[in-house]
Design a protein around this motif. Structure first.
Motif, mmCIF file in Angstrom:
data_model
loop_
_atom_site.group_PDB
_atom_site.id
_atom_site.type_symbol
_atom_site.label_atom_id
_atom_site.label_comp_id
_atom_site.label_asym_id
_atom_site.label_seq_id
_atom_site.Cartn_x
_atom_site.Cartn_y
_atom_site.Cartn_z
ATOM 1 N N ASN A 5 -13.257 -19.757 -26.321
ATOM 2 C CA ASN A 5 -11.901 -20.085 -25.872
ATOM 3 C C ASN A 5 -11.194 -21.020 -26.842
ATOM 4 O O ASN A 5 -9.988 -20.885 -27.073
ATOM 5 N N LEU A 6 -11.923 -21.975 -27.393
ATOM 6 C CA LEU A 6 -11.310 -22.860 -28.389
ATOM 7 C C LEU A 6 -10.858 -22.057 -29.607
ATOM 8 O O LEU A 6 -9.754 -22.264 -30.123
ATOM 9 N N TYR A 73 -8.583 -27.741 -16.105
ATOM 10 C CA TYR A 73 -8.443 -26.580 -16.985
ATOM 11 C C TYR A 73 -9.118 -26.846 -18.332
ATOM 12 O O TYR A 73 -9.854 -26.004 -18.857
ATOM 13 N N CYS A 74 -8.905 -28.025 -18.874
ATOM 14 C CA CYS A 74 -9.496 -28.399 -20.166
ATOM 15 C C CYS A 74 -11.023 -28.360 -20.084
ATOM 16 O O CYS A 74 -11.679 -27.828 -20.977
ATOM 17 N N LEU A 75 -11.582 -28.879 -19.007
ATOM 18 C CA LEU A 75 -13.030 -28.906 -18.863
ATOM 19 C C LEU A 75 -13.590 -27.505 -18.608
ATOM 20 O O LEU A 75 -14.556 -27.082 -19.254
ATOM 21 N N ARG A 76 -12.982 -26.763 -17.693
ATOM 22 C CA ARG A 76 -13.525 -25.455 -17.323
ATOM 23 C C ARG A 76 -13.376 -24.430 -18.447
ATOM 24 O O ARG A 76 -14.308 -23.692 -18.750
ATOM 25 N N GLN A 77 -12.206 -24.384 -19.067
ATOM 26 C CA GLN A 77 -11.962 -23.336 -20.063
ATOM 27 C C GLN A 77 -12.390 -23.708 -21.482
ATOM 28 O O GLN A 77 -12.660 -22.834 -22.292
ATOM 29 N N PHE A 78 -12.428 -25.004 -21.789
ATOM 30 C CA PHE A 78 -12.751 -25.410 -23.158
ATOM 31 C C PHE A 78 -14.008 -26.269 -23.245
ATOM 32 O O PHE A 78 -14.482 -26.564 -24.342
ATOM 33 N N ALA A 87 -11.741 -33.953 -26.983
ATOM 34 C CA ALA A 87 -10.487 -33.573 -26.324
ATOM 35 C C ALA A 87 -9.308 -34.324 -26.934
ATOM 36 O O ALA A 87 -8.230 -33.752 -27.129
ATOM 37 N N GLU A 88 -9.505 -35.582 -27.249
ATOM 38 C CA GLU A 88 -8.429 -36.362 -27.864
ATOM 39 C C GLU A 88 -8.099 -35.811 -29.255
ATOM 40 O O GLU A 88 -6.937 -35.764 -29.647
ATOM 41 N N TRP A 89 -9.107 -35.423 -30.013
ATOM 42 C CA TRP A 89 -8.893 -34.851 -31.341
ATOM 43 C C TRP A 89 -8.047 -33.576 -31.242
ATOM 44 O O TRP A 89 -7.141 -33.354 -32.033
ATOM 45 N N CYS A 90 -8.336 -32.758 -30.255
ATOM 46 C CA CYS A 90 -7.637 -31.476 -30.116
ATOM 47 C C CYS A 90 -6.326 -31.579 -29.351
ATOM 48 O O CYS A 90 -5.354 -30.893 -29.697
ATOM 49 N N PHE A 91 -6.272 -32.406 -28.304
ATOM 50 C CA PHE A 91 -5.181 -32.308 -27.348
ATOM 51 C C PHE A 91 -4.408 -33.595 -27.069
ATOM 52 O O PHE A 91 -3.518 -33.597 -26.223
ATOM 53 N N SER A 92 -4.703 -34.682 -27.734
ATOM 54 C CA SER A 92 -4.021 -35.945 -27.431
ATOM 55 C C SER A 92 -2.516 -35.852 -27.652
ATOM 56 O O SER A 92 -2.040 -35.327 -28.665
ATOM 57 N N ARG A 108 -6.938 -28.583 -36.236
ATOM 58 C CA ARG A 108 -7.824 -29.597 -35.648
ATOM 59 C C ARG A 108 -8.903 -28.939 -34.788
ATOM 60 O O ARG A 108 -10.063 -29.356 -34.799
ATOM 61 N N ILE A 109 -8.539 -27.902 -34.047
ATOM 62 C CA ILE A 109 -9.529 -27.191 -33.231
ATOM 63 C C ILE A 109 -10.556 -26.518 -34.141
ATOM 64 O O ILE A 109 -11.764 -26.598 -33.897
ATOM 65 N N LYS A 110 -10.098 -25.858 -35.199
ATOM 66 C CA LYS A 110 -11.018 -25.216 -36.149
ATOM 67 C C LYS A 110 -11.942 -26.263 -36.787
ATOM 68 O O LYS A 110 -13.126 -26.004 -37.007
ATOM 69 N N TRP A 111 -11.394 -27.433 -37.100
ATOM 70 C CA TRP A 111 -12.169 -28.536 -37.676
ATOM 71 C C TRP A 111 -13.321 -28.891 -36.740
ATOM 72 O O TRP A 111 -14.472 -29.020 -37.162
ATOM 73 N N LEU A 112 -12.997 -29.036 -35.445
ATOM 74 C CA LEU A 112 -14.024 -29.342 -34.455
ATOM 75 C C LEU A 112 -15.071 -28.232 -34.404
ATOM 76 O O LEU A 112 -16.278 -28.499 -34.406
#
Length: 142
Positions: A5-6, A73-78, A87-92, A108-112
């Motif tokens: 999903n990420l 949603y963030c916890l369940r899907q990602f 989460a802060e790195w991706c979505f803050s 940033r998501i790809k980096w993670l």
């Protein structure tokens, strides 16, 4: 971490055109001109909706559950707990002050996903609230 999903969200964000205006890391999902933020189940709009990286998840086809809030949603899907370093790195929302672009969010998501180092809480605060550019070890734009 739910890598599929990420990756799907990152690919969606990176495919948006450079002149895409319906993006704002400072808010989950809202219709311009309002102060109302929408829950995930209300966020699949065809046009005119401004949303952050997480708020674009439903648009990318990552569906929320009925009555689910953004943190759930963030916890369940990602697989990312709200306020975690990942989460802060991706979505803050603080990224709105540094790099308020879908491309930056996708990178940033790809980096993670690539397992590269992410900042701890103090480093992230320095990056998003300070005047200095990204430190080299966190420079996802390079």
């Amino acid at each position: 971490m739910h890598r599929d999903n990420l990756n799907k969200l990152a690919d969606y964000l990176l495919a948006l055109p450079p002149d895409y205006d319906d993006f704002d890391m400072g808010t989950f999902c809202r219709i311009p001109g309002t102060e109302v933020e929408y829950l995930p189940q209300d966020s699949v709009h065809s046009c005119g909706t401004v949303a952050c990286a997480l708020g674009h998840g439903p648009r990318a086809g990552i569906k929320p559950e009925l009555d689910e809030g953004w943190r759930g949603y963030c916890l369940r899907q990602f697989g990312l707990r709200w306020w975690s370093e990942e989460a802060e790195w991706c979505f803050s929302g603080e990224w709105a002050l540094v790099d308020d672009t879908p491309r930056g969010a996708g990178l940033r998501i790809k980096w993670l996903l690539d397992g590269k180092p992410i900042p701890d809480e103090d480093e992230l605060t320095a990056i998003t609230c300070g005047p200095d550019p990204l430190p080299e070890k966190f420079n996802y734009l390079a």
